[in-house]
Structure formats: C-alpha cells, structure tokens
Design a protein around this motif. Structure first.
Motif, mmCIF file in Angstrom:
data_model
loop_
_atom_site.group_PDB
_atom_site.id
_atom_site.type_symbol
_atom_site.label_atom_id
_atom_site.label_comp_id
_atom_site.label_asym_id
_atom_site.label_seq_id
_atom_site.Cartn_x
_atom_site.Cartn_y
_atom_site.Cartn_z
ATOM 1 N N GLY A 11 0.822 -1.229 0.011
ATOM 2 C CA GLY A 11 -0.005 0.009 0.094
ATOM 3 C C GLY A 11 0.888 1.394 -0.034
ATOM 4 N N GLU A 12 2.134 1.191 0.158
ATOM 5 C CA GLU A 12 2.860 2.413 0.229
ATOM 6 C C GLU A 12 3.498 2.714 -1.146
ATOM 7 O OE1 GLU A 12 5.862 2.010 3.529
ATOM 8 O OE2 GLU A 12 4.625 2.681 4.871
ATOM 9 N N GLY A 13 3.611 3.829 -1.612
ATOM 10 C CA GLY A 13 4.210 4.250 -2.844
ATOM 11 C C GLY A 13 5.920 4.959 -2.874
ATOM 12 N N GLY A 14 6.217 5.172 -4.185
ATOM 13 C CA GLY A 14 7.418 5.899 -4.008
ATOM 14 C C GLY A 14 8.590 5.180 -4.124
ATOM 15 N N THR A 15 9.624 5.661 -4.797
ATOM 16 C CA THR A 15 10.937 4.913 -5.236
ATOM 17 C C THR A 15 11.451 4.203 -4.107
ATOM 18 O OG1 THR A 15 11.152 6.702 -6.542
ATOM 19 C CG2 THR A 15 12.954 5.091 -6.599
ATOM 20 N N PHE A 16 11.453 4.741 -2.872
ATOM 21 C CA PHE A 16 12.093 4.400 -1.485
ATOM 22 C C PHE A 16 11.167 3.020 -1.214
ATOM 23 C CE2 PHE A 16 13.579 3.802 2.464
ATOM 24 C CZ PHE A 16 14.946 3.921 2.229
ATOM 25 N N SER A 17 9.824 3.076 -1.573
ATOM 26 C CA SER A 17 8.948 1.886 -0.946
ATOM 27 C C SER A 17 9.406 0.590 -1.980
ATOM 28 C CB SER A 17 7.412 2.233 -0.896
ATOM 29 O OG SER A 17 6.961 2.357 -2.275
ATOM 30 N N THR A 18 9.625 1.000 -3.292
ATOM 31 C CA THR A 18 9.990 -0.112 -4.136
ATOM 32 C C THR A 18 11.209 -0.785 -3.796
ATOM 33 O OG1 THR A 18 8.928 1.492 -5.777
ATOM 34 C CG2 THR A 18 10.108 -0.624 -6.577
ATOM 35 N N TYR A 19 12.349 0.114 -3.292
ATOM 36 C CA TYR A 19 13.403 -0.519 -2.779
ATOM 37 C C TYR A 19 12.980 -1.331 -1.454
ATOM 38 C CZ TYR A 19 17.897 -0.730 -0.226
ATOM 39 O OH TYR A 19 18.831 -1.075 0.321
ATOM 40 N N ALA A 63 3.994 8.526 -4.742
ATOM 41 C CA ALA A 63 4.514 8.509 -3.476
ATOM 42 C C ALA A 63 3.248 8.781 -2.789
ATOM 43 C CB ALA A 63 5.365 9.840 -3.352
ATOM 44 N N ASP A 64 1.913 9.350 -3.276
ATOM 45 C CA ASP A 64 0.860 9.605 -2.409
ATOM 46 C C ASP A 64 -0.012 8.397 -2.581
ATOM 47 O OD1 ASP A 64 1.480 11.771 -1.396
ATOM 48 O OD2 ASP A 64 0.543 13.209 -3.255
ATOM 49 N N ILE A 65 0.137 7.245 -2.886
ATOM 50 C CA ILE A 65 -0.310 6.086 -3.128
ATOM 51 C C ILE A 65 -0.958 5.684 -1.610
ATOM 52 C CG2 ILE A 65 1.225 4.445 -3.155
ATOM 53 C CD1 ILE A 65 -0.433 2.948 -5.175
ATOM 54 N N GLY A 66 -0.234 5.908 -0.742
ATOM 55 C CA GLY A 66 -0.300 5.317 0.565
ATOM 56 C C GLY A 66 -1.439 5.977 1.146
ATOM 57 N N ALA A 67 -1.552 7.244 0.966
ATOM 58 C CA ALA A 67 -2.978 8.053 1.264
ATOM 59 C C ALA A 67 -4.251 7.760 0.777
ATOM 60 C CB ALA A 67 -2.467 9.678 1.302
ATOM 61 N N ASP A 127 -9.918 6.174 9.482
ATOM 62 C CA ASP A 127 -10.646 5.511 8.293
ATOM 63 C C ASP A 127 -9.709 5.004 7.498
ATOM 64 O OD1 ASP A 127 -13.208 5.546 9.467
ATOM 65 O OD2 ASP A 127 -13.727 7.566 8.624
ATOM 66 N N TYR A 128 -8.852 6.071 6.918
ATOM 67 C CA TYR A 128 -7.540 5.829 6.150
ATOM 68 C C TYR A 128 -6.456 5.856 6.747
ATOM 69 C CZ TYR A 128 -11.954 7.187 3.535
ATOM 70 O OH TYR A 128 -13.052 7.301 3.087
ATOM 71 N N HIS A 129 -5.659 4.702 6.921
ATOM 72 C CA HIS A 129 -4.551 4.457 7.562
ATOM 73 C C HIS A 129 -3.389 5.310 7.147
ATOM 74 C CE1 HIS A 129 -6.512 0.664 9.228
ATOM 75 N NE2 HIS A 129 -7.179 1.634 9.594
ATOM 76 N N GLY A 130 -3.218 5.355 5.985
ATOM 77 C CA GLY A 130 -2.076 6.011 5.305
ATOM 78 C C GLY A 130 -2.022 7.506 5.435
ATOM 79 N N GLN A 131 -3.020 8.341 5.840
ATOM 80 C CA GLN A 131 -3.098 9.937 5.863
ATOM 81 C C GLN A 131 -2.201 10.336 6.944
ATOM 82 O OE1 GLN A 131 -6.820 11.425 5.267
ATOM 83 N NE2 GLN A 131 -7.197 10.148 3.046
ATOM 84 N N LEU A 132 -0.993 10.863 6.745
ATOM 85 C CA LEU A 132 0.054 11.284 7.969
ATOM 86 C C LEU A 132 0.063 12.883 7.774
ATOM 87 C CD1 LEU A 132 2.297 8.730 6.781
ATOM 88 C CD2 LEU A 132 0.596 8.205 8.663
ATOM 89 N N TYR A 133 0.584 13.245 9.040
ATOM 90 C CA TYR A 133 1.189 14.663 9.011
ATOM 91 C C TYR A 133 2.371 14.522 10.130
ATOM 92 C CZ TYR A 133 1.599 19.066 11.297
ATOM 93 O OH TYR A 133 2.149 20.428 11.715
ATOM 94 N N VAL A 134 3.663 15.125 9.623
ATOM 95 C CA VAL A 134 4.733 15.139 10.090
ATOM 96 C C VAL A 134 5.049 16.672 10.641
ATOM 97 C CG1 VAL A 134 7.156 14.436 10.249
ATOM 98 C CG2 VAL A 134 5.373 13.231 8.932
ATOM 99 N N PRO A 135 4.846 16.998 11.893
ATOM 100 C CA PRO A 135 5.131 18.363 12.294
ATOM 101 C C PRO A 135 6.176 18.970 11.867
ATOM 102 C CG PRO A 135 3.934 17.138 13.971
ATOM 103 C CD PRO A 135 4.379 16.015 12.963
ATOM 104 N N ALA A 136 7.406 18.286 12.311
ATOM 105 C CA ALA A 136 8.851 18.876 12.061
ATOM 106 C C ALA A 136 8.994 19.333 10.482
ATOM 107 C CB ALA A 136 9.903 17.979 12.500
ATOM 108 N N ALA A 137 8.567 18.143 9.760
ATOM 109 C CA ALA A 137 8.752 18.464 8.365
ATOM 110 C C ALA A 137 7.925 19.512 7.764
ATOM 111 C CB ALA A 137 8.559 17.040 7.499
ATOM 112 N N ASN A 138 6.848 19.822 8.189
ATOM 113 C CA ASN A 138 5.831 20.840 7.919
ATOM 114 C C ASN A 138 6.480 21.950 8.092
ATOM 115 O OD1 ASN A 138 2.929 21.512 6.965
ATOM 116 N ND2 ASN A 138 3.212 22.580 8.706
ATOM 117 N N TRP A 139 7.170 22.372 9.361
ATOM 118 C CA TRP A 139 7.528 23.722 9.543
ATOM 119 C C TRP A 139 8.964 23.826 8.763
ATOM 120 C CZ3 TRP A 139 3.294 25.095 10.672
ATOM 121 C CH2 TRP A 139 2.504 24.676 11.709
ATOM 122 N N LEU A 140 9.722 22.842 8.747
ATOM 123 C CA LEU A 140 10.983 23.215 7.811
ATOM 124 C C LEU A 140 10.512 23.354 6.376
ATOM 125 C CD1 LEU A 140 13.375 20.163 9.148
ATOM 126 C CD2 LEU A 140 13.480 22.589 9.756
#
Length: 815
Positions: free
Chosen positions: A143-151, A335-339, A434-447
């Motif tokens: 269920g996760e996407g992106g090049t790194f998930s493929t790795y 990359a957004d396939i997880g969401a 309901d949708y487990h892949g929807q995330l928010y990362v506070p530190a990344a957001n402010w940077l």
C-alpha cells in the motif's frame, strides 16, 4: 516449552477448566501448549524444572506485526478518488497555465503547434497513463508508494539490505525459493545480492529519489503560489513586485498552518477547487475546438510529434524541457498512493483528470492556431468572453492547492525512510481513523514552510523558479523505471527477456526528457540537485551510523540465560563469561523499557553486569505499533515468562490512536503479569484444582484473581501431600521437588511484595564513542552521526509516567 497466552482484561467468564480455548474468557493466540494428561504431581514438577530453564516463546513472530495493505469498500474507494483530485492533481492539473509559454520562444507556426500538442498528448498518455497508472502503481509495498518503497519491496525478496535486529521479526520476508525462479532471474538476484556495488547503487537510487521529491517539495509550493499571485497582473498590471512577494509568503505560511487539519479535512476545500478548475479547462477546450480549429485534433497521431523533433533537431530537443512540465507532479502521484490507494488514483485519473487535460491542451492549441501570439499566456488568453475574472479566481485557488501534492508526498516518504532507519525517529501524526495512510509530520511541515518562504523571497519570479524545476522530476521517473523493472523480475517473476523491450522503450523516453532538462542546470536546476544531494547525504550518513550501532550492540542481543543463571543455592549469578558474580537482591518491581524487542533489552544486560544487582521482579516492556487505529484491549497485551525467576516479558501491540504510556502504567503491568501467572497455572494443572476453581464471578475480575490465588495455595498443600504419600524411597530427591502450584503461589507473593515495595521504570541512555585507531574518514562520518543522534534523541521527560520513579542507566559503546 509452554505456549504464551494472550489474555483479556475483561471480566472472566464461567468456563470448564479442561477447555484451553475458554479458560477465563481467554482465547490463546497460539495453541502449542503441551497436555500433561494424567501425570502425577512429581512428573509435573520435573516438567516444570525443565521448562523453567529456558525463556518461553515471546510471541514476537506474529503476523499482526507485519504491515498489511488496507482494504476499502467501493464507497470508500470512490470517496478516496474524490479526495485524491484535491491533493494529487493540483500540480499536474495546473500545468495548462504555462506549458505552451515554456515551450515556444515565439509565435509558433501550425506545423510546430501540431507537433508540440502531439508531444504533450502522448507524454500524458505514455508517461502518466501507461507507465505510472497501469504499471508503476502496481509496485506498491503493501500500500505504500514511491521509489523508496519499491526499494523496500525489493529488499523483502532479495538480501540487499541490513535490518535493525530488534525489528527483524516485524518484516515479512518473501524471498522466492531458487527452484521457483528461472536461471536468468536467479543470476540477476544472485548478482544483486553478492555484489556490493549493486547493493550500494540500489540504496543510493532509493535515497536520491526521496531527496529529489523533497527538494521539489520545497520548490513546488513557491512556484505554484508565486505563479498564482503573479496572475494578478492580468487585472492590475502596475502591481508592485514587493506586494506580490509579500502576498505569496503570506499564502504559503497559511497553507502550512492548515496542514495539521489532515488530508480528509483539507480535501473538503481543496477537492472542489480542483474539480471546478479541471472542469473549466475541459469546458474551455471544447469551446475553443468548436469555435476555432477542431482539425488540431490530428495531433493525436504520433507522426506529428516525430515530425516536429526531426524538423527542429536541436531546438526541438531543447523544447522538451518545457513539454515535460505537462506531467510534473507525476512522481507525487506514486508517492501519495499510501494516502489514497491504487484503485482510487486510477479511477480519478482515468475517469476525470486525464480527459480534462487532453481537452484543455487541445482547446488551447485550437485557439493559438488562429491567434499565434496567445502562446505567451495560453490559459487566460484562451478564456471565452465574460469568464476571465471567474477563471482568475479559480486559477488562483488551484495554483495554491497545487502545492499539496508535494507536501503530502514529503510526509509519506519521510515516514518510509524513518521505518528503515535512514532518518531519526520524529513525531508522526495519523490524521484519519478510516484511512490509515493519511499522515502529518509536524517537524517536516515547519521546515518545508521555512524553505518555501525563503525560496519564494530569493528567486522572486516564476521564470527563475521554472529554470530550477523539472530536472528532479525526470531523475525520479527514471529511477522509478529501473526499480520497477527489478520488481517485475524478482517479485512478479516475469522473464527478463519479456521485460527488456518495455524497459528499453520507457528508458529511452525518460532519457530523452532527462537530457533536455539537464540543460537547465546552469540556470537554476543546480539548486534542487544541490538540495537533494544534501538531504541524501544526511539519510545515508544516518543509515551508516545506525548500522555501526547495531554491530556495536551485537554483544547484548542474546537470551537472558547468556547473561545470568540460577546457582545451585537458588540465587542469581552472572554466567561464566561475565565473572560468575552473585547478584545482590534489590527489593522492588523493575520495568525495563525496550522498543520492538527481540531478545534481552540492552539496558537490562548493562544493568546487571555493571551494578551486579537485579530487582526482585523484572518485566521487559516492549512496544509494537501496528498499522491500525486501535487494538482491542483483549488483543493488546502478551505476557511470557523468562528463564530468570520472577522475570517476565510484556509485549504491547497498539494502534496509532491508542494511548499506551500512562501514569498508571505500573498498575497495568502488574495486573497483566499477575493475570498471566494464574492463567498459566490453570492451563497446566486445571485437572488438579478443585471444582471451585471454575466458579468465576463475571462482574468481579479482580476478585476472580484473588479467588484463583487462594485455590492455587490450597492446591499446593494437597499436591505436596500426594507427593509425600506416593514416594516409597525416603531419600528420594523427587519427594522434595516443589510442585507447579507451590511455584505459582511463590510467584504471586513475590510479585505483590515487589510491587507494594517500590516501582522503578528503568531506561537506557546509550552513549557511543569512536574506537581509538579509527581512520580519519570513518571517524569524521561517525562523529557527524553522533552529533545528529545526540540532538534528536527522544527525551525521557516526554513520557507520561511518574518521573520520580524513572531511572536512566547510562552506558558507553565503542563504534
């Protein structure tokens, strides 16, 4: 070895003692327990002595620990499809604002217009629809996407990556057996696994792809919002540049301030904007085709694309750098396939976004064919009379929303690299139950917010930003092609010679666009490449340091029997290799914290070896987060006993919405361990207990435990008497062997005594030191890792427990 028992903290139900599936309302997760049948109490005691010499199965090999792809109903998929329109297609959907103006340097003739339109239409078809929607989206990692998930997916099917030993049991390895693969596939896998160069190359590709998407995540919001605000020049040509920059920065700050609301809430506003925007583009396209030049639809014939490149040669190749802007944002789509899930994205693209964009570009070309000067501002010049102001407002909204795709992708990718130890663990917030892949990362957001505001202020116009845009997109799409090709061979088990021609065709397409985009490097693309290389260096540095840390900790990753044993006198002592010192008794209830846990917590082995003492009752506390909002209380806790007397392991499996560390944690641990001791006694000796043992009161679970304790003590006397009567040899050692019931009673008494005396939360504070004699380069990287590590470690003060009962045990490891 006795099986570990999963139990609930709900009221105990009346059951029959000979029903192992129903004792105390407990349903064991694993049923490997041995039946004692009609053995005598002496035989039971022998079994007890043997089993007490080893740790019980900790229950760490549990299928629930593996990540599973979330399944959705048809209604949920349709809702996710609608939500994805507002997040994923903001970037690729706003490309009609500038593709023609970025491609042509002057008013085009009809032949060149046909050629460019054909290139745009077939780029959307081949690069987005065929390559990503139909092929690459299928290479998701649960269920996760992106090049790194493929790795990550590849590393589950081939031994190309080291793993954190403490979390090894949480990764589901699915490496195909050699006899299930063809000779060529086996050779490819063997080459990857046994060649350090290829293993390092795959790791670098995965990390670079993540870094480049994040670099675009800094650039895209600045580009899209600044472009939208500059659109005010259409209404007020004399607007000052400082005003444009100020409004842009204000909008960017507001955009990042609303991110904590979560994707589901944001799409309530974003999705209608993008839906209306795409509908406007499609409607305007139909209008312009009907009014001006419907014959431009000949561009669907790929002949015109090749003809354009052949006629214009070098200039045609250079213009591909503008044409690729038609599908920028496609890397975020994966990359957004997880969401959102693969099916939701396929439905939203094929059913809505794709046809709208085809009509939009065709309509713009139809208008430009009659008004060649309109290429400079294709969208606004092609708007039908009377629709300009409304179109400007919607375009402003859509351009602002365009940033969301890259912001969401950054959160997704950062979460993935943290899971595989390429970045320090920072706070992640799940924004939907309901949708487990929807995330928010506070530190990344402010940077990201700081980075985009600085970029918008420094570059201060879309032309400069446009020169920096596109190169990273093409690198990522090329990396995706290579990674998914390996997935097709090693995971999907498609013969390499069937994969070669499709790979070659798509690689040539990627390479052509990439080579053209590289001409932008001197003009601004150097910025995103430099930023992505800097991020990749941090990720690889952290991974290098973590691997060295794992090697340094290897001496502590053994069962408890490796460090401590029980002497003939019944006292604990260190094993021979650690000096055979006798451990002094320390009254109290010691809870040793560990992460996911595989064997003995490092802090415990350091504690007993350095202090040569141990609490009277020891509990190893392990946390295992699952990819689900909540875990039912009856399935959350798992207790087992270790070889050390009065030593237990508590594994807590919890969801991302569950609160686990609370001020009353010690009481919870005490009850779970006590419950386990009693239930384990019932499971082993249910037939020896009197009938009253089954008289449970469903309304008083704590009373049941006290009742079972009394029954156990009463049974002890009966069992000891039977043992004495059944032994004919007065000197028999077996006669003096304690029964299981007496052991159970002693454990319960020790547990209560230790808990009532003192509770201690014991945590490790591991310091690392570079070994003397380490060469300069390795010392430099390790010191850099240690600086990052020391400034990103989770603080004890953040735990919601009684701080006056916390002990931090510091120790040093050489790396």
């Amino acid at each position: 070895m006795e099986s570990s028992v999963q139990f609930s903290n709900v009221a105990l139900r009346p059951t029959r003692s000979n029903d192992p599936q129903a004792i105390g309302g407990v349903v064991p997760l694993r049923t490997r327990s041995k039946s004692h049948g009609r053995k005598s109490s002496v035989e039971i005691a022998k079994i007890a002595a043997i089993e007490d010499a080893e740790d019980e199965d900790a229950g760490l090999r549990d299928a629930r620990d593996f990540k599973h792809k979330q399944s959705f109903s048809i209604a949920q998929i349709l809702m996710l499809s609608y939500q994805s329109i507002g997040v994923i297609y903001g970037d690729i959907g706003t490309s009609p604002l500038y593709v023609f103006s970025s491609t042509f340097t002057g008013p085009p003739n009809r032949a060149d217009l046909l050629g460019v339109l054909s290139l745009i239409l077939w780029s959307l078809t081949l690069m987005v629809t065929v390559k990503y929607i139909f092929i690459i989206l299928r290479a998701d990692n649960d269920g996760e996407g992106g090049t790194f998930s493929t790795y990550s997916l590849l590393s589950r099917y081939a031994n190309i990556s080291n793993r954190d030993p403490r979390e090894a049991s949480m990764i589901r390895m699915e490496r195909h057996k050699s006899n299930e693969l063809g000779r060529s596939t086996k050779n490819i896998r063997s080459t990857l696994e046994n060649t350090q160069f290829f293993r390092t190359l795959l790791k670098t590709i995965g990390v670079l792809a993540v870094s480049m998407v994040m670099a675009d995540g800094v650039l895209t919001p600045a580009q899209s919002v600044l472009g939208a605000v500059q659109g005010l020049n259409v209404v007020k040509p004399d607007i000052e540049k400082s005003t444009v920059i100020g409004v842009t920065c204000a909008i960017l700050i507001l955009l990042f301030l609303v991110q904590p609301l979560g994707i589901s809430r944001l799409t309530m506003v974003f999705s209608p904007i993008v839906v209306v925007w795409l509908a406007l583009n499609a409607g305007f396209g139909i209008y312009n085709l009907a009014k001006y030049d419907y014959a431009i639809l000949k561009a669907f014939n790929p002949y015109y694309a090749f003809d354009y490149l052949v006629r214009n040669k070098y200039l045609g190749w250079r213009s591909l750098g503008g044409i690729l802007l038609a599908f920028t944002g496609v890397e975020a789509l994966f990359a957004d396939i997880g969401a959102f899930s693969r099916h939701a994205i396929q439905i939203s693209w094929l059913g809505y976004a794709y046809p709208c964009l085809l009509l939009a570009y065709s309509g713009q070309a139809a208008y430009i064919s009659e008004h060649p000067d309109a290429y400079s501002n294709p969208f606004y010049n092609c708007v039908p009379p009377g629709w300009l102001i409304f179109s400007l407002v919607v375009a402003l909204g859509a351009a602002i929303v365009a940033s969301q795709a890259m912001i969401t992708a950054t959160f997704q990718l950062l979460t993935q690299i943290m899971k595989l130890s390429y970045f320090p663990q920072i706070k992640i917030v799940h924004t939907s139950k309901d949708y487990h892949g929807q995330l928010y990362v506070p530190a990344a957001n402010w940077l990201l917010m700081i980075g985009t505001v600085l970029v918008a202020a420094i570059f201060n116009n879309t032309t400069s930003l446009g020169n920096a845009y596109g190169v990273c997109v093409m690198f990522v799409t090329f990396f995706d092609t290579c990674m998914v090709t390996l997935v097709a061979i090693l995971v999907w088990r498609i013969k390499p010679y069937f994969v070669f021609l499709p790979w070659l065709a798509i690689t040539l397409l990627d390479g052509t666009f990439l080579s053209s985009s590289l001409t932008k490097v001197p003009d601004g693309a150097w910025f995103t490449i430099l930023l992505s290389c800097l991020l990749a260096s941090i990720f690889i540095l952290w991974r290098f340091g973590k691997e060295q840390q794992w090697f340094a900790e290897a001496s502590d990753r053994f069962p408890t029997t490796h460090f401590v044993k029980t002497s003939d006198e019944g006292r604990l002592q260190l094993t021979e290799q650690f000096g055979k010192k006798t451990l002094s008794a320390m009254e109290g209830f010691g809870i040793f914290f560990d992460k996911a846990g595989e064997t003995t917590p490092i802090v415990f082995s350091q504690f007993i070896r350095k202090l040569v003492t141990a609490p009277e009752v020891i509990v190893f506390f392990h946390l295992r987060p699952l990819e689900t909002p909540s875990v039912a209380p009856e399935e959350r806790y798992h207790v087992t006993r270790l070889a050390i007397p009065n030593c237990y392991r508590l594994v807590v499996r919890h969801g991302f919405m569950d609160e686990v560390i609370t001020p009353d944690l010690a009481s919870l641990v005490f009850e779970k361990v006590r419950h386990h001791i009693v239930l384990r006694a019932l499971d082993r000796e249910g037939e020896n207990l009197p009938a009253s043992a089954t008289g449970f009161d469903a309304t008083n679970p704590l009373g049941n435990l006290a009742h079972l304790n009394n029954v156990s003590k009463g049974s002890e006397k009966t069992t000891v008497a039977k043992t004495a009567e059944g032994t004919s040899d007065p000197g028999s050692k077996q006669a003096a062997t304690p029964s299981r019931s007496s052991t159970t009673s002693a454990r319960l008494e020790a547990l209560e005594r230790a808990f009532n005396h003192e509770v201690l939360y014991i945590m490790g504070k591991e310091q690392m030191k570079v070994k003397p004699g380490t060469n300069f380069l390795r010392r430099f990287f390790l010191n850099a890792f240690l600086i990052i590590r020391d400034n990103t470690r989770t603080k004890v003060a953040s735990l919601d427990i009684q701080m006056d009962k916390v002990i931090e045990v510091g120790f040093v490891k050489d790396v």
